[in-house]
Design an enzyme around this catalytic site. Structure first.
Site, short mmCIF file in Angstrom:
data_model
loop_
_atom_site.label_atom_id
_atom_site.label_comp_id
_atom_site.label_asym_id
_atom_site.label_seq_id
_atom_site.Cartn_x
_atom_site.Cartn_y
_atom_site.Cartn_z
N CYS A 111 -10.31 6.23 7.42
CA CYS A 111 -9.27 7.16 6.95
C CYS A 111 -9.74 8.61 6.89
O CYS A 111 -8.92 9.52 6.84
CB CYS A 111 -8.77 6.73 5.57
SG CYS A 111 -8.03 5.11 5.56
N HIS A 251 -5.60 13.17 1.89
CA HIS A 251 -5.34 11.85 2.45
C HIS A 251 -4.36 11.13 1.52
O HIS A 251 -4.49 11.19 0.29
CB HIS A 251 -6.65 11.08 2.54
CG HIS A 251 -6.50 9.67 2.97
ND1 HIS A 251 -5.72 9.30 4.04
CD2 HIS A 251 -7.04 8.51 2.48
CE1 HIS A 251 -5.78 7.98 4.18
NE2 HIS A 251 -6.57 7.48 3.24
N ASN A 281 -0.21 4.54 3.54
CA ASN A 281 -1.49 5.03 4.04
C ASN A 281 -1.60 4.75 5.54
O ASN A 281 -1.77 3.60 5.95
CB ASN A 281 -2.62 4.32 3.27
CG ASN A 281 -4.00 4.75 3.69
OD1 ASN A 281 -4.16 5.44 4.70
ND2 ASN A 281 -5.00 4.35 2.94
N1 COA Z 1 1.79 -6.41 -6.62
C1 COA Z 1 1.79 -6.85 -7.89
N2 COA Z 1 0.67 -7.02 -8.60
C2 COA Z 1 -0.50 -6.74 -7.99
C3 COA Z 1 -0.57 -6.30 -6.67
C4 COA Z 1 0.64 -6.15 -5.98
N3 COA Z 1 0.67 -5.72 -4.69
N4 COA Z 1 -1.86 -6.11 -6.35
C5 COA Z 1 -2.59 -6.41 -7.43
N5 COA Z 1 -1.77 -6.80 -8.43
C6 COA Z 1 -2.12 -7.22 -9.79
C7 COA Z 1 -3.56 -7.74 -9.87
O1 COA Z 1 -3.64 -9.10 -9.53
C8 COA Z 1 -3.86 -7.49 -11.32
O2 COA Z 1 -3.26 -8.49 -12.09
P1 COA Z 1 -3.98 -9.06 -13.42
O3 COA Z 1 -4.08 -7.88 -14.34
O4 COA Z 1 -3.03 -10.11 -13.88
O5 COA Z 1 -5.32 -9.56 -12.97
C9 COA Z 1 -3.13 -6.18 -11.63
O6 COA Z 1 -2.11 -6.07 -10.62
C10 COA Z 1 -4.02 -4.98 -11.57
O7 COA Z 1 -4.78 -5.08 -10.37
P2 COA Z 1 -5.82 -3.97 -9.92
O8 COA Z 1 -6.38 -4.32 -8.59
O9 COA Z 1 -6.78 -3.70 -11.05
O10 COA Z 1 -4.80 -2.73 -9.80
P3 COA Z 1 -5.09 -1.24 -9.58
O11 COA Z 1 -4.47 -0.45 -10.64
O12 COA Z 1 -6.54 -0.97 -9.26
O13 COA Z 1 -4.25 -0.96 -8.25
C11 COA Z 1 -4.65 -0.60 -5.93
C12 COA Z 1 -4.59 -1.63 -7.06
C13 COA Z 1 -5.06 -1.31 -4.65
C14 COA Z 1 -3.29 0.05 -5.76
C15 COA Z 1 -5.70 0.48 -6.31
O14 COA Z 1 -6.89 -0.14 -6.72
C16 COA Z 1 -6.01 1.40 -5.19
O15 COA Z 1 -5.17 2.14 -4.73
N6 COA Z 1 -7.28 1.40 -4.73
C17 COA Z 1 -7.66 2.25 -3.65
C18 COA Z 1 -7.22 1.61 -2.38
C19 COA Z 1 -7.23 2.54 -1.24
O16 COA Z 1 -6.94 3.70 -1.38
N7 COA Z 1 -7.56 2.02 -0.06
C20 COA Z 1 -7.54 2.75 1.14
C21 COA Z 1 -8.70 3.61 1.25
S1 COA Z 1 -8.51 4.75 2.54
#
Ligand code: COA
Length: 362
Positions: A111, A251, A281
């Protein structure tokens, strides 16, 4: 010294839309969760290859610059999802454009790729190695997304954006830059089965290894730090005060990551360009698409002081302090479009479901 100027810009978004509501039929998720945790409402799914998206974005950028493909010395395509490893996507784009005097190369910094390519192209122009570069960020990342994995399925989309970088005597250009990497945590965002380290026999029985796999919270934490630190350092390099920054073009991975970067730069939200709701993204394509839309929306004034910042797989990150030139209007445009597509988004994804599993209401 010669400066480098962005003289043309363009984007190409495939027309087929996958909404958050569509995703509710594929994985256990909902519009509220996706919107509040990421800022994404919908993303595009491509019916053509990466090089075709890149070619049209490139044509639009050349038209905006008012130059022909024959004027280009280098086609640089930032992508981690080329149509083929051999040849490069850039070679296909060079041929599609008829850029007969250009070298062609792909760069993969995931990315962060477009910013790496932009920084290198500006450096080559300023050093007098080349006069004109066509720098493209283009991705068809949904090819590698397993739509049974809600951790990645909701985040990514396809698209391309491009800029023309030309030598100029005008003031401006690249005033500060940083490219960084921490390969020690490569496996928090990767596609383990996508390269020559893959045991192909095992891959046959475990297609999931081809998919993008991610530890979201780990990536989130590191992204906030890398983008924030790099952004403040390039502003410092440029000799700008924070309140001189006119716009942050980050980004587009998550609005919460963008907000954290803006806070580090003490920027009001009116000085941050965000279009993640529409496209999700698109990896290396997010920044050139966002720059194009910022120009189209009149958000960039002549001489604007812009901060670009990105992070991605690798982990990689990059930032640039860039002073825009005096022209913010395109010199021309092209009426070319992508070939039409038939069928709905689920039929477009049918091959993906057949490979990784899943599908509507599985
Ligand atoms: N829909 C609903 N619930 C979801 C989910 C979805 N798509 N994905 C995860 N969850 C749930 C998890 O299972 C977790 O449930 P629990 O509390 O019962 O265990 C809860 O939501 C929180 O999950 P978590 O992974 O801690 O959420 P988060 O706040 O970190 O958000 C992302 C997840 C992926 C949105 C976030 O971590 C993120 O944006 N990370 C960076 C990713 C990124 O930018 N990648 C590209 C890089 S270029």
């Amino acid at each position: 010294m010669t400066n480098s100027s962005i003289t043309g810009w363009g984007k190409c978004l495939p027309p087929t839309v996958l909404t958050n509501h569509d995703l509710e039929a594929l994985v256990d998720t909902n519009d509220d969760w996706i919107t509040s945790r990421t800022g994404i409402k919908e993303r595009r799914i491509s019916h053509v290859g990466t090089s075709e998206l890149a070619t049209l974005a490139g044509k639009r950028a050349l038209a905006a610059a008012g130059i022909s493909a024959a004027d280009v010395d280098l086609v640089n395509v930032a992508t981690c999802t080329p149509d083929t490893l051999i040849p490069s996507a850039a070679s296909l784009v060079q041929n599609n454009l008829g850029a007969s005097n250009a070298g062609a190369v792909d760069q993969n910094a995931a990315c962060s790729g477009f910013l790496y390519s932009l920084i290198m192209a500006c450096g080559m122009v300023e050093a007098g190695v080349i006069e004109t570069a066509l720098v493209i960020g283009a991705e068809r990342l949904t090819y590698f997304i397993d739509f049974t994995d809600r951790g990645t399925a909701v985040l990514f989309g396809d698209g391309a954006g491009a800029v023309v970088v030309q030598a100029t005597d005008e003031p401006g250009g690249l005033k500060g830059s940083e490219m960084g990497s921490d390969g020690s945590v490569a496996d928090i965002l990767w596609s383990p089965g996508s390269g020559t380290a893959t045991n192909r026999v095992e891959l046959e029985s475990d297609h999931k290894r081809m998919a993008v796999s991610m530890n979201g919270p780990e990536v989130f934490k590191r992204a906030v730090k890398a983008m924030g630190d790099a952004s403040t350092r390039v502003v410092d390099q440029a000799g700008w005060a924070l309140d001189e920054v006119d716009i942050l073009i980050p980004h587009q991975a998550n609005t919460r990551i963008i907000d954290a970067t803006a806070r580090r730069l003490q920027l009001d939200s009116s000085k941050v360009f965000v279009n993640i709701a529409s496209y999700g993204n698109t990896s290396a394509a997010t920044i050139p698409i966002a720059l194009t839309e910022a120009l189209e929306a009149g958000r960039i004034e002549p001489g604007a002081k812009i901060v670009f910042a990105a992070f991605g797989g690798g982990l990689s990150w990059a930032a640039a302090a860039y002073e825009f030139g005096s022209r913010v209007e395109p010199l021309g445009e092209t009426d070319e479009e992508l070939p039409p597509t038939e069928g709905d988004v689920m039929s477009l994804l049918a091959e993906n479901f057949a490979y990784f599993g899943g599908g509507p209401n599985q």
